[in-house]
Design a protein around this motif. Structure first.
Motif, PDB file in Angstrom:
ATOM      1  N   THR A 138       0.846  -1.190   0.000  1.00 22.52           N
ATOM      2  CA  THR A 138       0.000   0.000   0.000  1.00 22.52           C
ATOM      3  C   THR A 138       0.883   1.242   0.000  1.00 22.52           C
ATOM      4  O   THR A 138       1.966   1.257   0.571  1.00 22.52           O
ATOM      5  CB  THR A 138      -0.904   0.021   1.251  1.00 22.52           C
ATOM      6  N   GLU A 139       0.401   2.258  -0.676  1.00 23.24           N
ATOM      7  CA  GLU A 139       1.135   3.514  -0.732  1.00 23.24           C
ATOM      8  C   GLU A 139       1.045   4.226   0.616  1.00 23.24           C
ATOM      9  O   GLU A 139      -0.032   4.322   1.201  1.00 23.24           O
ATOM     10  CB  GLU A 139       0.555   4.412  -1.818  1.00 23.24           C
ATOM     11  N   PRO A 140       2.165   4.722   1.122  1.00 25.71           N
ATOM     12  CA  PRO A 140       2.102   5.436   2.396  1.00 25.71           C
ATOM     13  C   PRO A 140       1.373   6.764   2.231  1.00 25.71           C
ATOM     14  O   PRO A 140       1.427   7.400   1.184  1.00 25.71           O
ATOM     15  CB  PRO A 140       3.568   5.658   2.767  1.00 25.71           C
ATOM     16  N   SER A 141       0.680   7.157   3.265  1.00 34.26           N
ATOM     17  CA  SER A 141      -0.022   8.431   3.225  1.00 34.26           C
ATOM     18  C   SER A 141       0.971   9.563   3.473  1.00 34.26           C
ATOM     19  O   SER A 141       2.100   9.342   3.893  1.00 34.26           O
ATOM     20  CB  SER A 141      -1.128   8.447   4.278  1.00 34.26           C
ATOM     21  N   THR A 142       0.538  10.757   3.178  1.00 34.62           N
ATOM     22  CA  THR A 142       1.401  11.910   3.415  1.00 34.62           C
ATOM     23  C   THR A 142       0.727  12.838   4.422  1.00 34.62           C
ATOM     24  O   THR A 142      -0.487  13.006   4.422  1.00 34.62           O
ATOM     25  CB  THR A 142       1.676  12.696   2.118  1.00 34.62           C
ATOM     26  N   ILE A 143       1.545  13.407   5.268  1.00 34.37           N
ATOM     27  CA  ILE A 143       1.083  14.377   6.256  1.00 34.37           C
ATOM     28  C   ILE A 143       1.752  15.700   5.915  1.00 34.37           C
ATOM     29  O   ILE A 143       2.974  15.773   5.775  1.00 34.37           O
ATOM     30  CB  ILE A 143       1.454  13.941   7.683  1.00 34.37           C
ATOM     31  N   SER A 144       0.955  16.729   5.761  1.00 28.65           N
ATOM     32  CA  SER A 144       1.482  18.052   5.431  1.00 28.65           C
ATOM     33  C   SER A 144       1.587  18.866   6.715  1.00 28.65           C
ATOM     34  O   SER A 144       0.595  19.175   7.356  1.00 28.65           O
ATOM     35  CB  SER A 144       0.564  18.737   4.425  1.00 28.65           C
ATOM     36  N   LEU A 145       2.811  19.205   7.091  1.00 29.64           N
ATOM     37  CA  LEU A 145       3.066  20.065   8.247  1.00 29.64           C
ATOM     38  C   LEU A 145       3.505  21.417   7.703  1.00 29.64           C
ATOM     39  O   LEU A 145       4.502  21.514   7.004  1.00 29.64           O
ATOM     40  CB  LEU A 145       4.183  19.492   9.112  1.00 29.64           C
ATOM     41  N   SER A 146       2.741  22.449   8.009  1.00 27.63           N
ATOM     42  CA  SER A 146       3.050  23.793   7.525  1.00 27.63           C
ATOM     43  C   SER A 146       3.380  24.686   8.707  1.00 27.63           C
ATOM     44  O   SER A 146       2.773  24.581   9.776  1.00 27.63           O
ATOM     45  CB  SER A 146       1.861  24.373   6.763  1.00 27.63           C
ATOM     46  N   ILE A 147       4.344  25.583   8.494  1.00 26.67           N
ATOM     47  CA  ILE A 147       4.739  26.534   9.524  1.00 26.67           C
ATOM     48  C   ILE A 147       4.716  27.918   8.885  1.00 26.67           C
ATOM     49  O   ILE A 147       5.388  28.148   7.877  1.00 26.67           O
ATOM     50  CB  ILE A 147       6.146  26.230  10.073  1.00 26.67           C
ATOM     51  N   ASN A 148       3.925  28.820   9.459  1.00 35.23           N
ATOM     52  CA  ASN A 148       3.858  30.165   8.875  1.00 35.23           C
ATOM     53  C   ASN A 148       4.962  31.038   9.466  1.00 35.23           C
ATOM     54  O   ASN A 148       5.763  30.596  10.291  1.00 35.23           O
ATOM     55  CB  ASN A 148       2.467  30.782   9.044  1.00 35.23           C
ATOM     56  N   GLY A 149       5.013  32.285   9.049  1.00 38.42           N
ATOM     57  CA  GLY A 149       6.068  33.204   9.482  1.00 38.42           C
ATOM     58  C   GLY A 149       6.057  33.490  10.968  1.00 38.42           C
ATOM     59  O   GLY A 149       7.083  33.838  11.560  1.00 38.42           O
ATOM     60  N   ASP A 150       4.885  33.345  11.626  1.00 35.63           N
ATOM     61  CA  ASP A 150       4.792  33.601  13.070  1.00 35.63           C
ATOM     62  C   ASP A 150       5.188  32.390  13.903  1.00 35.63           C
ATOM     63  O   ASP A 150       5.227  32.479  15.125  1.00 35.63           O
ATOM     64  CB  ASP A 150       3.360  34.006  13.431  1.00 35.63           C
ATOM     65  N   GLY A 151       5.422  31.251  13.272  1.00 38.65           N
ATOM     66  CA  GLY A 151       5.796  30.042  14.002  1.00 38.65           C
ATOM     67  C   GLY A 151       4.625  29.145  14.326  1.00 38.65           C
ATOM     68  O   GLY A 151       4.795  28.151  15.027  1.00 38.65           O
ATOM     69  N   ALA A 152       3.413  29.458  13.831  1.00 36.93           N
ATOM     70  CA  ALA A 152       2.249  28.599  14.071  1.00 36.93           C
ATOM     71  C   ALA A 152       2.359  27.354  13.188  1.00 36.93           C
ATOM     72  O   ALA A 152       2.743  27.429  12.025  1.00 36.93           O
ATOM     73  CB  ALA A 152       0.961  29.354  13.760  1.00 36.93           C
TER      74      ALA A 152
END
Length: 145
Positions: free
Chosen positions: A59-73
Motif C-alpha cells: 500500500t502507498e504510504p499516506s502523506t502528512i502536510s506540516l506547515s509553519i507560517n512566518g509567526d511560528g504557528a
C-alpha cells in the motif's frame, strides 16, 4: 535469310525490357517458405502450468502536510495545532504501517529554530520519512556567464 551480319556500322540497341524472371523466382521461394512455416505458428503445445500466488501489492504510504507560517504557528494538514498535540499525533503516525511521509512546508520568514524543533520532534517520535516542500519560482532570473 540473314540472322546476323558482319556489318560493323550498325550498333545493337540497348535492351529496354525488365527481366522479371529473377523476381518471380524470389517470390515463389518466399511463397513456399510461408506455406511451410505458417502451420508452425498455429501449433500449440499443451502444458499444465503450476499455479502461483503473488504477495499482496504494497500500500502507498499516506502523506502528512506540516506547515509553519512566518509567526511560528504549526498546521497539521491545514488545521492549526499546538506543539503538545503535534507530539501526540507524531507518535500515532509513527506507529502506522507503512509509515506516512511527513512533508514540511515553511514560510520564508519562519525562524529556523521552529523548523528545527519540528524536525527534532518528528525524529524523536520515530518518523523517518521527512521531505521539504518548496515553491518553484514563476520567473527564473537570467544566469550570468
Amino acid at each position: 535469310m540473314a540472322f546476323g551480319g558482319f556489318n560493323d556500322n550498325k550498333q545493337p540497341a540497348p535492351m529496354a525490357d525488365i527481366n522479371v524472371t529473377p523476381m518471380v523466382d524470389v517470390m515463389l521461394v518466399l511463397l513456399v517458405i510461408f506455406i511451410i512455416t505458417a502451420p508452425l505458428f498455429t501449433h500449440a503445445i499443451k502444458l499444465d502450468l503450476p499455479a502461483a500466488q503473488s504477495a499482496p501489492a504494497p500500500t502507498e504510504p499516506s502523506t502528512i502536510s506540516l506547515s509553519i507560517n512566518g509567526d511560528g504557528a504549526i498546521f497539521w494538514n491545514n488545521d492549526p495545532i499546538t506543539q503538545e498535540a503535534l507530539n501526540s499525533r507524531l507518535v500515532i503516525a509513527s506507529k502506522q504501517q507503512p509509515q506516512p511521509q511527513l512533508q514540511l512546508r515553511a514560510d520564508k520568514g519562519t525562524r529556523y529554530e521552529v523548523i528545527a524543533q519540528v524536525m527534532a520532534a518528528a525524529q524523536t517520535n520515530g518518523l523517518t520519512k521527512l521531505g521539504f516542500v518548496t515553491e518553484v519560482p514563476t520567473s527564473v532570473p537570467p544566469t550570468k556567464k
